[in-house]
Design a protein around this motif. Structure first.
Motif, PDB file in Angstrom:
ATOM      1  N   ALA A 169      -1.512  12.150   4.040  1.00  0.00           N
ATOM      2  CA  ALA A 169      -2.121  11.705   5.289  1.00  0.00           C
ATOM      3  C   ALA A 169      -2.338  10.208   5.251  1.00  0.00           C
ATOM      4  O   ALA A 169      -2.060   9.500   6.227  1.00  0.00           O
ATOM      5  CB  ALA A 169      -3.461  12.451   5.517  1.00  0.00           C
ATOM      6  N   GLU A 170      -2.779   9.694   4.121  1.00  0.00           N
ATOM      7  CA  GLU A 170      -3.005   8.244   4.002  1.00  0.00           C
ATOM      8  C   GLU A 170      -1.668   7.500   4.091  1.00  0.00           C
ATOM      9  O   GLU A 170      -1.563   6.428   4.731  1.00  0.00           O
ATOM     10  CB  GLU A 170      -3.710   7.951   2.667  1.00  0.00           C
ATOM     11  N   LEU A 171      -0.580   8.065   3.508  1.00  0.00           N
ATOM     12  CA  LEU A 171       0.742   7.430   3.560  1.00  0.00           C
ATOM     13  C   LEU A 171       1.264   7.412   4.990  1.00  0.00           C
ATOM     14  O   LEU A 171       1.833   6.405   5.456  1.00  0.00           O
ATOM     15  CB  LEU A 171       1.710   8.177   2.644  1.00  0.00           C
ATOM     16  N   ASN A 172       1.065   8.485   5.724  1.00  0.00           N
ATOM     17  CA  ASN A 172       1.522   8.520   7.118  1.00  0.00           C
ATOM     18  C   ASN A 172       0.753   7.514   7.960  1.00  0.00           C
ATOM     19  O   ASN A 172       1.312   6.875   8.882  1.00  0.00           O
ATOM     20  CB  ASN A 172       1.360   9.927   7.683  1.00  0.00           C
ATOM     21  N   GLY A 173      -0.519   7.344   7.687  1.00  0.00           N
ATOM     22  CA  GLY A 173      -1.301   6.342   8.429  1.00  0.00           C
ATOM     23  C   GLY A 173      -0.777   4.928   8.175  1.00  0.00           C
ATOM     24  O   GLY A 173      -0.677   4.121   9.086  1.00  0.00           O
ATOM     25  N   VAL A 174      -0.434   4.660   6.893  1.00  0.00           N
ATOM     26  CA  VAL A 174       0.095   3.291   6.572  1.00  0.00           C
ATOM     27  C   VAL A 174       1.427   3.091   7.263  1.00  0.00           C
ATOM     28  O   VAL A 174       1.710   2.020   7.847  1.00  0.00           O
ATOM     29  CB  VAL A 174       0.216   3.114   5.045  1.00  0.00           C
TER      30      VAL A 174
ATOM     31  N   GLN B 215       0.844  -1.206   0.000  1.00  0.00           N
ATOM     32  CA  GLN B 215       0.000   0.000   0.000  1.00  0.00           C
ATOM     33  C   GLN B 215       0.880   1.257   0.000  1.00  0.00           C
ATOM     34  O   GLN B 215       0.582   2.267  -0.676  1.00  0.00           O
ATOM     35  CB  GLN B 215      -0.923   0.010   1.230  1.00  0.00           C
ATOM     36  N   GLU B 216       1.954   1.189   0.794  1.00  0.00           N
ATOM     37  CA  GLU B 216       2.851   2.335   0.849  1.00  0.00           C
ATOM     38  C   GLU B 216       3.464   2.602  -0.529  1.00  0.00           C
ATOM     39  O   GLU B 216       3.553   3.760  -0.973  1.00  0.00           O
ATOM     40  CB  GLU B 216       3.958   2.084   1.885  1.00  0.00           C
ATOM     41  N   SER B 217       3.837   1.591  -1.218  1.00  0.00           N
ATOM     42  CA  SER B 217       4.427   1.750  -2.548  1.00  0.00           C
ATOM     43  C   SER B 217       3.384   2.341  -3.530  1.00  0.00           C
ATOM     44  O   SER B 217       3.716   3.171  -4.384  1.00  0.00           O
ATOM     45  CB  SER B 217       4.942   0.409  -3.064  1.00  0.00           C
ATOM     46  N   SER B 218       2.166   1.875  -3.398  1.00  0.00           N
ATOM     47  CA  SER B 218       1.115   2.351  -4.300  1.00  0.00           C
ATOM     48  C   SER B 218       0.825   3.843  -4.049  1.00  0.00           C
ATOM     49  O   SER B 218       0.662   4.629  -4.994  1.00  0.00           O
ATOM     50  CB  SER B 218      -0.159   1.513  -4.097  1.00  0.00           C
ATOM     51  N   LEU B 219       0.818   4.219  -2.739  1.00  0.00           N
ATOM     52  CA  LEU B 219       0.568   5.599  -2.401  1.00  0.00           C
ATOM     53  C   LEU B 219       1.712   6.468  -2.891  1.00  0.00           C
ATOM     54  O   LEU B 219       1.503   7.605  -3.359  1.00  0.00           O
ATOM     55  CB  LEU B 219       0.376   5.759  -0.881  1.00  0.00           C
ATOM     56  N   LEU B 220       2.899   6.000  -2.800  1.00  0.00           N
ATOM     57  CA  LEU B 220       4.048   6.764  -3.271  1.00  0.00           C
ATOM     58  C   LEU B 220       3.961   6.958  -4.785  1.00  0.00           C
ATOM     59  O   LEU B 220       4.315   8.049  -5.288  1.00  0.00           O
ATOM     60  CB  LEU B 220       5.362   6.044  -2.898  1.00  0.00           C
TER      61      LEU B 220
END
Length: 753
Positions: A361-366, A334-339
């Motif tokens: 914000a979504e990346l920091n949550g992950v 998920q982190e890679s996808s958000l990046l």
């Protein structure tokens, strides 16, 4: 002094010395010895022939009385016996040697086997083996009477005490033993060298019986070996049966002891191995402890790795457990996808665009979720290590307890193993004996004799005994040797002189002549010599006269003729010699000086009442008593007769008498008495020129000749030569004594008789 029988030995020794030591001399001596031996044997041929007849005739009679015997032979091959070990799995054939074959040959001649053959063939009823059933043979009574033992009283030859009587059973056994001994005398067993063949031969008066007995003996021997094998098998089987019963009881007792001890100590059998419950627990706890310690080591390693990362201010996310966590892997995705989305949005939108703010914000949550998960994993490492360490300690406490229980049950387990080993050994021995017992039971029904007949006996064609030709040859040869030996023995013991060589070897004097024996006493000597000058007698006397006149002796005027003992022909030789001298010389005188037994006047046929006795006594003159022309031109002086003649012949008187006669005669021949009988000859011998000593052929002992010559030599008048008188020319020539006298008889036709 030379012994009476050393004449031939001395003669051969002298001839050997004369012959030399070279090859020619040795061969000549050998030929002489052979001729001498042949002459001795030829002289005794009648004795040898008598020995042959005396030996061969009884042998022929004995062979005629001996029943013929026939020998049949059976050949048996001896094989190596099978040596069986009751504990072995198979039989081993033993090694054959000559001693084994010899032993088997001796077993065939045993009395036990002989009794079996006698019983089978009923030989006790056969007259050949039972002497009581045998009929009397010719000459048996005569031979029994000639036996010296038959002359003794019957009780002397019996070894049994007087009054003792045998029981019927003992008498039967003795009769059977005699039959067995008679059977054994006809049986002969010989082992052939370098082979395993034994020749069984039997000799009997019947050829069919000989073959039957020989074959029966071989068959009984094979049967005996077969029965011996059966007996051995039965003996082994019986011993094995007894031993099996004992071993079976031992096996039952050993197995009962094992089971009882196992039940008492809580031991049980698992598969093929016997283990206790403590052993099982100890094994399981050891396995679990090893696994727990391995797990603790792994967890401690993860904890140590995590702590090392944290101490080095590294990220715990790089640990293996974090990287392998599925939740963290999804969060990383998920982190890679958000990046990627933020990167794309940043290209389109500005940095403060809501889209970018929402993605951040979504990346920091992950990422926060990933951090929480990493902390959880790091905290679980320490918990897992504590749990694993607690499990290891628990297993170690259980293992220590089980070990204490195992130490307590060790002694029981050792005793159990000892009982089990004893039980297994007893069972193995029992099974081995059981297997051997079954094999011996089968072997008892399949025995072999380890011997076989390779050549049964056939009917003998020719008889084996008696062998007439061979027996007669042996007896004839022995008789011939005995006869020849007896001839040589008698020749050694015979002291008579039979040849000139023997006379010369004995006395050392030359032989002047050999006077033949005159068988026709009716013929007048004067006619024999004067009218038959070519006769053998005239030639022999002429040879004597020649030896006296022109030989080594030289011409002698006064000649004395004497001998050892009476009846040796002194008067005959003196008369013959005087007659031949009278034919060649005009004045010859013959004096009969044997005044004790005068014989000369009877031989000539003149008056002998007056003569030498009267002249010496002075009662008559010589011219008054001399007989002129008594035999032609021969003058003869008889001995005369006187009552007392003991001291008539004396040396001085006889010497004076001969001195007076020497001018009147050319030759004087004096016939004297034997030197061993009276001393007249020893008194006259020193007064004459030559002494002629007579020895009667094949009659006069050697001792008499030796002693007579010794007396003459002691009187100072050794003889000049010897004359062999009364020589049987026929025997002398036939027996070949080796001297020149044999030619008188061999060439008799040369003389005009």
């Amino acid at each position: 002094m030379t012994s009476p029988s050393d004449g031939p030995t001395r003669r051969w020794a002298g001839r050997t010395a004369d012959a030399g030591t070279g090859p020619d001399g040795f061969q000549d001596d050998l030929r002489q010895r052979v001729r001498w031996a042949w002459r001795v044997v030829w002289r005794g041929k009648h004795l040898v022939l008598a020995c042959l007849i005396l030996a061969i005739v009884p042998t022929i009679l004995l062979l005629k009385q001996t029943p013929p015997r026939y020998t049949a032979e059976t050949r048996v091959l001896i094989e190596a016996p099978d040596v069986r070990d009751p504990l072995a799995d198979r039989s081993v054939r033993s090694f054959m040697s000559d001693s084994i074959v010899q032993t088997e040959a001796a077993l065939i001649t045993s009395s036990t086997l002989a009794r079996r053959v006698v019983d089978k063939l009923h030989l006790e009823d056969d007259p050949e083996f039972n002497a009581t059933l045998r009929p009397a043979r010719p000459l048996s009574d005569i031979l029994a009477a000639l036996n010296p033992l038959s002359w003794l009283p019957p009780g002397w030859l019996s070894s049994a005490p007087p009054g003792s009587a045998l029981s019927p059973m003992a008498a039967s056994e003795m009769a059977k033993a005699q039959v067995v001994r008679a059977f054994g005398r006809g049986l002969d067993v010989q082992a052939q060298r370098r082979s395993y063949i034994v020749v069984v031969s039997f000799t009997s008066e019947n050829r069919e019986k000989a073959a039957l007995i020989a074959n029966t003996v071989a068959e009984m021997y094979l049967l005996d070996r077969l029965e011996a094998g059966f007996e051995d098998a039965r003996r082994v089987s019986g011993w094995l049966g007894e031993r099996l019963e004992v071993l079976r009881r031992d096996v039952v007792a050993a197995e009962s002891a094992v089971e009882e001890f196992r039940s008492q100590n809580g031991l049980r059998r698992k598969g093929d191995r016997q283990v206790t419950l403590t052993d099982q627990q100890l094994s399981e706890l050891n396995s679990r402890l090893v696994i727990a310690r391995s797990d603790l080591a792994q967890k401690q390693a993860r904890l140590d790795q995590a702590r090392s990362v944290l101490r080095s201010r590294g990220s715990a996310e790089s640990t293996t457990d974090v990287l392998q966590s599925p939740l963290i892997q999804r969060l990383r995705e998920q982190e890679s996808s958000l990046l990627r989305e933020m990167s794309d949005a940043l290209k389109i939108y500005g940095d403060r665009h809501p889209r970018l703010v929402g993605l951040r914000a979504e990346l920091n949550g992950v990422r926060g979720t990933i951090g929480v998960e990493v902390e959880k994993i790091s905290s679980s490492f320490a918990n897992d290590v504590e749990v694993a360490a607690a499990g290891v300690k628990s297993l170690e406490r259980q293992l220590d307890g089980v070990r204490q229980q195992a130490n307590t049950a060790g002694e029981a387990e050792i005793r159990l193993r000892e009982l089990e080993r004893q039980s297994e050994a007893t069972r193995s021995l029992y099974e081995s004996f059981l297997t051997r017992f079954k094999r011996e039971a089968e072997q008892e029904r399949m025995q072999r004799a380890n011997a076989r007949i390779v050549s049964p006996a056939d009917l003998p064609v020719a008889k084996s005994y008696p062998r007439e030709i061979r027996t007669l040859q042996i007896v004839g040869l022995l008789a011939l040797l005995f006869g020849v030996g007896l001839v040589f023995l008698l020749d050694r013991l015979d002291t008579a002189i039979r040849s000139s060589d023997e006379a010369e070897d004995l006395t050392g004097l030359p032989v002047l002549g050999m006077i033949p024996l005159q068988r026709n006493r009716k013929l007048n000597l004067v006619e024999e010599l004067l009218r038959k000058p070519r006769s053998a007698l005239a030639d022999a006397v002429r040879s004597l006269r020649t030896a006296i006149t022109i030989g080594a002796l030289g011409d002698s005027k006064v000649i004395m003729v004497t001998s050892s003992i009476p009846k040796e022909g002194k008067t005959f030789v003196s008369l013959c010699l005087a007659l031949l001298f009278s034919k060649a010389e005009k004045r010859v005188l013959l004096i009969d000086a044997d005044i004790h037994r005068p014989r000369l006047h009877n031989a000539i046929g003149i008056d002998g009442s007056r003569g030498l006795v009267q002249v010496l006594s002075g009662s008559a003159a010589f011219d008054d008593v001399v007989q002129h022309g008594a035999a032609g031109t021969l003058d003869v002086l008889p001995a005369g007769q006187e009552t007392n003649t003991a001291e008539l012949i004396k040396g001085p008187a006889m010497e004076a008498f001969l001195r007076d006669l020497l001018p009147r005669y050319d030759r004087i021949i004096i016939d004297t008495a034997p030197v061993l009988a009276v001393s007249d000859g020893r008194l006259i011998a020193p007064l004459v020129d030559r002494v002629i000593y007579l020895v009667r052929w094949n009659a006069t002992p050697r001792d008499a000749v030796r002693n007579g010559l010794k007396l003459l030599r002691s009187a100072g008048a050794p003889p000049s030569g010897l004359v062999l008188s009364q020589v049987n020319q026929r025997k002398h020539s036939r027996y070949g004594y080796g001297d020149y006298g044999q030619y008188y008889g061999r060439y008799r036709e040369y003389y005009a008789e």
